[in-house]
Design a protein around this motif. Sequence first.
Motif, PDB file in Angstrom:
ATOM      1  N   LYS A  49       8.897   6.894  -2.540  1.00  0.00           N
ATOM      2  CA  LYS A  49       7.731   6.885  -1.662  1.00  0.00           C
ATOM      3  C   LYS A  49       7.672   5.555  -0.911  1.00  0.00           C
ATOM      4  N   VAL A  50       7.134   5.604   0.286  1.00  0.00           N
ATOM      5  CA  VAL A  50       7.082   4.425   1.150  1.00  0.00           C
ATOM      6  C   VAL A  50       5.816   3.611   0.869  1.00  0.00           C
ATOM      7  N   LEU A  51       6.004   2.284   0.826  1.00  0.00           N
ATOM      8  CA  LEU A  51       4.886   1.343   0.754  1.00  0.00           C
ATOM      9  C   LEU A  51       4.897   0.487   2.017  1.00  0.00           C
ATOM     10  N   ARG A  52       3.735   0.052   2.429  1.00  0.00           N
ATOM     11  CA  ARG A  52       3.615  -0.739   3.652  1.00  0.00           C
ATOM     12  C   ARG A  52       2.761  -1.983   3.417  1.00  0.00           C
ATOM     13  N   GLY A  53       2.955  -2.998   4.268  1.00  0.00           N
ATOM     14  CA  GLY A  53       2.007  -4.083   4.413  1.00  0.00           C
ATOM     15  C   GLY A  53       2.254  -5.365   3.656  1.00  0.00           C
ATOM     16  N   GLY A  54       3.171  -5.393   2.680  1.00  0.00           N
ATOM     17  CA  GLY A  54       3.423  -6.626   1.961  1.00  0.00           C
ATOM     18  C   GLY A  54       2.348  -6.957   0.945  1.00  0.00           C
ATOM     19  N   GLU A 104       0.837  -1.199   0.000  1.00  0.00           N
ATOM     20  CA  GLU A 104       0.000   0.000   0.000  1.00  0.00           C
ATOM     21  C   GLU A 104       0.876   1.254   0.000  1.00  0.00           C
ATOM     22  N   TRP A 105       0.674   2.062  -1.033  1.00  0.00           N
ATOM     23  CA  TRP A 105       1.391   3.334  -1.119  1.00  0.00           C
ATOM     24  C   TRP A 105       0.981   4.253   0.029  1.00  0.00           C
TER      25      TRP A 105
END
Length: 439
Positions: A400-405, A370-371
Motif C-alpha cells: 500500500k502507498v504512503l504519502r507525505g513523509g 499517511e496511508w
Amino acid sequence: MTPTLQATFTRLRGHLASSLGEARERTLQIVLPLSEADLHRQHDPLMSPVAWDLGHIAAFEELWLTRNLDGTIEFTEMPGLYNPFEHPRRVRGQLQLPGLPEMRETMDDTRARVLARLADADLESGNELLRDGYVYHMVLQHEYQHGETILQTLQLKQGAPYRPLVRRPLPSASDTAPGGMVHFPGGFVEVGTDDRSTAYDNERPRHAVRLRPFSIDATPVTNGAFLAFVEAGGYRSRDLWSAAGWGWLQEARVSAPKHWEQQGGEWRTRTMDLERPLDPRRPVCHVCWYEAEAYARFAGKRLPTEAEWEAAASWDPASGTARLYPWGDAPPTPALANVDQLAFDTAPVGAYGQNVSPIGCYGMIGDVWEWTASDFTGYPGFRAFPYNEYSEVFFGSEYKVLRGGSWATRPGAIRNSFRNWDYPIRRQIFSGFRCASDA
C-alpha cells in the motif's frame, strides 16, 4: 559550453559535494550514541542491524558514483554482503559485519573517490545518469532514506532506549487547531512529475486524472480521535475490519497502536527515550494500514486514494495548478514542517501554520507518513530508471502507498509527488493517516 553554463554546473558540483558531506554528518550524528554491540545487534527481525545499513549506504554510493557512473551499469544492486535481496532483513544479524572504525574507513575512502570523480563529471551529458546530477541526487536520497530506516530501528532498540545527542524543540500547540473536513471539487487534476533531476522513476510521468468531488480530513487523525476508537472496542468489533485485517488482528493480538501502553488506567506513549501520557493533540503514529482502514470505517469514512491525497496536498482548484509542497514551491525546512529528524517526535496538529495546502489540509508533509487506499503500481507510461529493483519489482497488490513523509524524513527526500510503500501489516514505520469521504 558557455561561461554562464559552465558556472551553473560548477555551482551544481559544489552543491552536490556539500550535500553529500552534510548527509554523511547527519548519518554519523544519529549513530554516534550507539555502542558497537548496539550497532551490530538485530534489535527486531523486521529491521537490519544499524551496522548493515551503514555498510549498505557506502556500498550503494560506491556502486553508483564510481562503478556505474559512466553509464554502463554493471550491477543494479551490489553483490555480496550488502545486497538486500541476497540477505533479507531477518538474517542480517547473522552476517559478519565490520566494526565501526573499519566501516568509517571504507566510507571515507569511497567518498574521496566519489568527490574526485564529481569534480570532472559531465553534468550536461547525454548520459541520463549524470545529466543535471540525477545519480548524485539518487544516492543522496538513498542515504536520507536509510537514516529514517535507522531511526525506525532505534525506536525498536533493545536495552536502554535510544537517547539522541541533540533534540530540536517543537513549536507549541496552536490555540486554533484546525478540525473537520475540507472539500475538493473534483475534476481533472495533474499528479506525478516529469522532473528528471531528483524524482524517482515511480513518481513519473506527470499525468492527468479525473477525480470525483470528495472531502478529506483537515489534519491527520489524532491520538485523541483514535483513542475513541480504542475505547469503543474498535479492536474487538469484527464488523469494522476487512477479512484480511481481521486475520492480521487475530494473529497480531494487539489492542492499540504500537508503543501505546496502559498504566494504572492511563494510556502512555514512547518515542525513543521520551515516555509521556498520551497527548490527544498529536497525530496517531505506528498504526498499520489495517488499523487505519478499520478506524475509517468506525468514523463513517474511508482512506483517500493516493491521487486524492496528492490533489489535496498540491492542487489549487482556483488556478488549476499544482504546488511542489502544500505551502508552495519553497523546499521543506524545520520552520515549515516537522521534518529533518532532530525533533525525534511528532508535533501537535496545526503547530506549523504555514504547512497548509490550497484547499486547507494541514500537515500533509512531515510528522507521520499517511496511508492511502491505493496499491503500489506504476503510472501510465512508467519506465524503470535506472534500475528495476527500486520500484518495479514491488508493483502489485501486496503493498500500500504512503504519502507525505514523517518527522524522521530528510527534506531532500520528500515532496508532494513522493511515493512510499509498505506491507499493510507494518507498524514499525512512522505511519498515521487521514480519512476521506465521497462528497
